[in-house]
Design a protein around this motif. Sequence first.
Motif, PDB file in Angstrom:
ATOM      1  N   ASP A 111       0.897  -1.004   0.171  1.00 18.26           N
ATOM      2  CA  ASP A 111      -0.045   0.511   0.835  1.00 18.26           C
ATOM      3  C   ASP A 111       0.958   1.109   0.202  1.00 18.26           C
ATOM      4  N   TYR A 112       1.970   1.660   1.261  1.00 21.01           N
ATOM      5  CA  TYR A 112       2.803   2.211   1.060  1.00 21.01           C
ATOM      6  C   TYR A 112       4.079   2.875  -0.272  1.00 21.01           C
ATOM      7  N   GLU A 113       3.631   1.594  -1.010  1.00 23.23           N
ATOM      8  CA  GLU A 113       5.258   1.679  -1.860  1.00 23.23           C
ATOM      9  C   GLU A 113       3.745   2.288  -3.401  1.00 23.23           C
ATOM     10  N   LYS A 114       3.064   1.750  -3.533  1.00 23.78           N
ATOM     11  CA  LYS A 114       1.698   2.091  -4.289  1.00 23.78           C
ATOM     12  C   LYS A 114       1.242   3.565  -3.833  1.00 23.78           C
ATOM     13  N   LYS A 115       1.229   3.990  -2.447  1.00 25.98           N
ATOM     14  CA  LYS A 115       1.373   5.721  -2.107  1.00 25.98           C
ATOM     15  C   LYS A 115       2.168   5.837  -2.691  1.00 25.98           C
ATOM     16  N   LEU A 116       3.397   6.000  -2.156  1.00 27.56           N
ATOM     17  CA  LEU A 116       4.494   6.552  -2.510  1.00 27.56           C
ATOM     18  C   LEU A 116       4.740   7.049  -3.991  1.00 27.56           C
ATOM     19  N   GLY A 117       4.133   5.629  -5.205  1.00 24.23           N
ATOM     20  CA  GLY A 117       3.763   5.223  -6.487  1.00 24.23           C
ATOM     21  C   GLY A 117       3.213   6.602  -7.052  1.00 24.23           C
ATOM     22  N   ASP A 118       2.291   6.998  -6.250  1.00 23.24           N
ATOM     23  CA  ASP A 118       1.017   7.451  -6.639  1.00 23.24           C
ATOM     24  C   ASP A 118       1.808   8.900  -5.732  1.00 23.24           C
ATOM     25  N   ALA A 119       2.279   9.011  -4.423  1.00 21.09           N
ATOM     26  CA  ALA A 119       2.929  10.760  -4.385  1.00 21.09           C
ATOM     27  C   ALA A 119       4.254  11.320  -5.365  1.00 21.09           C
ATOM     28  N   THR A 120       4.531   9.962  -5.752  1.00 19.54           N
ATOM     29  CA  THR A 120       5.744  10.401  -7.463  1.00 19.54           C
ATOM     30  C   THR A 120       5.351  10.845  -7.941  1.00 19.54           C
ATOM     31  N   GLU A 121       4.096  10.634  -8.615  1.00 22.44           N
ATOM     32  CA  GLU A 121       3.495  11.104  -9.589  1.00 22.44           C
ATOM     33  C   GLU A 121       3.373  12.279  -9.312  1.00 22.44           C
ATOM     34  N   ILE A 122       1.827  12.824  -8.184  1.00 26.96           N
ATOM     35  CA  ILE A 122       2.012  14.072  -7.457  1.00 26.96           C
ATOM     36  C   ILE A 122       3.225  14.730  -8.089  1.00 26.96           C
ATOM     37  N   VAL A 123       4.152  14.610  -7.616  1.00 29.02           N
ATOM     38  CA  VAL A 123       5.514  15.224  -7.790  1.00 29.02           C
ATOM     39  C   VAL A 123       5.740  15.502  -8.894  1.00 29.02           C
ATOM     40  N   LYS A 124       6.011  14.364  -9.687  1.00 22.53           N
ATOM     41  CA  LYS A 124       6.203  15.436 -10.957  1.00 22.53           C
ATOM     42  C   LYS A 124       5.331  16.136 -12.163  1.00 22.53           C
ATOM     43  N   SER A 125       4.064  15.738 -11.265  1.00 24.22           N
ATOM     44  CA  SER A 125       3.292  16.415 -11.922  1.00 24.22           C
ATOM     45  C   SER A 125       3.156  17.828 -11.604  1.00 24.22           C
ATOM     46  N   LEU A 126       3.398  18.097  -9.970  1.00 26.57           N
ATOM     47  CA  LEU A 126       3.437  19.327  -9.585  1.00 26.57           C
ATOM     48  C   LEU A 126       4.895  20.451  -9.749  1.00 26.57           C
ATOM     49  N   GLU A 127       6.166  18.932 -10.279  1.00 29.94           N
ATOM     50  CA  GLU A 127       7.030  19.513 -11.050  1.00 29.94           C
ATOM     51  C   GLU A 127       7.432  19.590 -11.802  1.00 29.94           C
ATOM     52  N   VAL A 128       5.954  19.829 -13.341  1.00 35.26           N
ATOM     53  CA  VAL A 128       5.801  20.160 -14.612  1.00 35.26           C
ATOM     54  C   VAL A 128       4.595  20.687 -14.445  1.00 35.26           C
ATOM     55  N   ASN A 129       4.227  20.860 -12.833  1.00 38.53           N
ATOM     56  CA  ASN A 129       3.507  22.883 -12.662  1.00 38.53           C
ATOM     57  C   ASN A 129       4.099  23.300 -12.607  1.00 38.53           C
ATOM     58  N   LEU A 130       5.020  23.738 -11.378  1.00 40.17           N
ATOM     59  CA  LEU A 130       5.844  24.551 -11.137  1.00 40.17           C
ATOM     60  C   LEU A 130       6.941  25.191 -12.101  1.00 40.17           C
ATOM     61  N   GLN A 131       6.637  23.901 -13.002  1.00 42.80           N
ATOM     62  CA  GLN A 131       7.751  24.544 -14.757  1.00 42.80           C
ATOM     63  C   GLN A 131       6.949  25.515 -14.962  1.00 42.80           C
ATOM     64  N   GLU A 132       6.467  24.751 -15.158  1.00 42.10           N
ATOM     65  CA  GLU A 132       5.552  26.019 -16.580  1.00 42.10           C
ATOM     66  C   GLU A 132       5.087  26.886 -15.651  1.00 42.10           C
ATOM     67  N   ALA A 133       4.742  26.914 -14.495  1.00 41.92           N
ATOM     68  CA  ALA A 133       4.139  28.087 -13.678  1.00 41.92           C
ATOM     69  C   ALA A 133       5.626  29.392 -13.394  1.00 41.92           C
ATOM     70  N   HIS A 134       6.628  28.710 -13.977  1.00 41.20           N
ATOM     71  CA  HIS A 134       8.052  29.357 -13.447  1.00 41.20           C
ATOM     72  C   HIS A 134       7.788  30.257 -14.858  1.00 41.20           C
ATOM     73  N   GLU A 135       7.975  29.193 -16.053  1.00 40.63           N
ATOM     74  CA  GLU A 135       7.865  29.886 -16.997  1.00 40.63           C
ATOM     75  C   GLU A 135       6.912  30.703 -17.480  1.00 40.63           C
ATOM     76  N   ASP A 136       5.550  30.566 -17.035  1.00 41.75           N
ATOM     77  CA  ASP A 136       4.912  31.616 -16.875  1.00 41.75           C
ATOM     78  C   ASP A 136       4.667  33.068 -15.829  1.00 41.75           C
ATOM     79  N   VAL A 137       5.687  32.857 -14.887  1.00 43.34           N
ATOM     80  CA  VAL A 137       6.376  33.511 -14.404  1.00 43.34           C
ATOM     81  C   VAL A 137       7.147  35.061 -14.497  1.00 43.34           C
TER      82      VAL A 137
END
Length: 180
Positions: A111-137
């Motif tokens: 379960d933790y591994e799955k959650k970690l995988g999910d969290a990793t995906e979320i972090v990657k998505s947030l990193e992409v969003n952050l990069q896009e926000a940085h580019e927007d800024v």
Amino acid sequence: VAKVEVKESEVAALKQKVAEKDSKFSDVTEKMKALQADLQIARDCVQTHLNTIDDLNTELTVKVSDRNNHDDEVEQLKITLVTLSEASKKAEAELVAKESEVAALKHQANDYEKKLGDATEIVKSLEVNLQEAHEDVQAHLSTIDDLNTELAAKVSDRNNHDDEIEQLEFSLTALREASN
């Protein structure tokens, strides 16, 4: 004389009887000696048998003692075996419980591994969003710089216009005064 002869005849008959008796007594004595020898042999055999019986009784006593000791050892081994069996059952129950715990922990780890995988995906998505926000800024900052440059140009133009207006107002005022 006839009486003497009868007596001699009786004496001879008695001697004959005594001799027969002596012979029988001698036979009986020989038989008695043979019987005594046989009796001594029998006594020796009986004594040997008694000694053997004593030896066997001693050996039997030792064997009975050994058997009793072995019985005690067997009883002790039975007790030990029961104790070990109970300990084995307890250890087996503990093992089953531990296996159950391990299975639960594996499930939880999955379960933790799955959650970690999910969290990793979320972090990657947030990193992409952050990069896009940085580019927007960066784009906004660039736009702001452009607007500031444009604003500065307009302010400069306005200032120039203000100077021109002021110059025109001055010229107009001077012309009015000259016209009057």
